[in-house]
Design an enzyme around this catalytic site. Structure first.
Site, PDB file in Angstrom:
ATOM      1  N   PHE A  54      -4.699  25.206  19.278  1.00  7.18           N
ATOM      2  CA  PHE A  54      -4.494  26.583  20.448  1.00  7.18           C
ATOM      3  C   PHE A  54      -6.338  26.575  20.766  1.00  7.18           C
ATOM      4  O   PHE A  54      -6.521  27.247  22.440  1.00  7.18           O
ATOM      5  CB  PHE A  54      -4.168  27.489  19.743  1.00  7.18           C
ATOM      6  N   GLY A  57      -7.885  25.766  24.528  1.00  2.00           N
ATOM      7  CA  GLY A  57      -7.466  26.111  25.983  1.00  2.00           C
ATOM      8  C   GLY A  57      -8.180  27.813  25.202  1.00  2.00           C
ATOM      9  O   GLY A  57      -8.169  28.694  26.194  1.00  2.00           O
ATOM     10  N   HIS A  58      -8.260  28.149  24.459  1.00  2.00           N
ATOM     11  CA  HIS A  58      -8.222  29.608  24.370  1.00  2.00           C
ATOM     12  C   HIS A  58      -8.844  29.919  23.281  1.00  2.00           C
ATOM     13  O   HIS A  58      -9.081  30.530  21.745  1.00  2.00           O
ATOM     14  CB  HIS A  58      -6.607  30.237  23.223  1.00  2.00           C
ATOM     15  N   PHE A  59     -10.607  30.482  23.394  1.00  2.00           N
ATOM     16  CA  PHE A  59     -10.931  29.846  24.439  1.00  2.00           C
ATOM     17  C   PHE A  59     -12.170  28.583  24.205  1.00  2.00           C
ATOM     18  O   PHE A  59     -12.176  29.004  23.367  1.00  2.00           O
ATOM     19  CB  PHE A  59     -11.797  31.151  25.169  1.00  2.00           C
ATOM     20  N   VAL A  64     -10.972  32.012  19.684  1.00  5.62           N
ATOM     21  CA  VAL A  64     -10.123  32.745  19.693  1.00  5.62           C
ATOM     22  C   VAL A  64      -8.591  32.585  19.214  1.00  5.62           C
ATOM     23  O   VAL A  64      -8.311  32.239  20.041  1.00  5.62           O
ATOM     24  CB  VAL A  64     -10.390  34.668  20.517  1.00  5.62           C
TER      25      VAL A  64
END
Length: 163
Positions: A54, A57-59, A64
């Protein structure tokens, strides 16, 4: 879950795999460090690393852990507690199951608060306590902490269901 002895409060990742049906990338817990049927509590750990999918893409510039995945980790800890308690808390359901596979499935989320970011390198410590049970539905209060500070809290409902 009689294969887990309440005298040994630690359950490693392989033990977790025997309890929960979750697998990569949704197996979010690394170990259970404490649990009690009598107190209806559990403490679990999630080691947050930069290798988590994750974070792509986050971020990318400020990685986070998504709040919904923190809540999912809390729900998984609560499900493990429910499974460990199933022979006592849900004896009537287990008796009717006829050996079929059952697990706790998330049925509701209330009072969620995400208080601070969880970032790579953090150890998420999840504490859950069953506060209510009616038929196949139970409610738990759960908090996730990093370095002793609450990062997320929620009230979780789960149903003990066939799958």
């Amino acid at each position: 879950m009689s294969q887990f002895d309440e005298k040994n409060k630690h359950i490693d990742v392989m033990g977790i795999r025997k309890i929960l049906p979750h697998r990569y990338p949704f197996a979010l817990l690394d170990k259970i460090v404490d649990w009690s049927i009598e107190d209806r509590t559990i403490v679990a750990h999630k080691n947050v690393t930069i290798n988590e999918d994750f974070f792509n893409g986050h971020f990318p510039e400020f990685p986070v852990m998504p709040g919904v995945l923190i809540v999912e980790a809390m729900a998984q800890a609560t499900a493990i507690l429910g499974e460990l308690m199933a022979e006592t808390l849900f004896a009537h359901v287990v008796a009717k199951a006829g050996g079929g596979r059952r697990t706790f499935m998330l049925a509701g989320i209330d009072k969620v608060r995400v208080k601070r970011p969880v970032v790579p390198g953090d150890v998420l410590v999840i504490e859950s306590r069953m506060v209510k049970q009616k038929n196949i539905i139970c409610t738990a209060e759960s908090v996730a902490k990093v370095d002793g500070q609450i990062v997320c809290s929620a009230e979780l409902m789960a149903a003990y269901k066939d799958y």
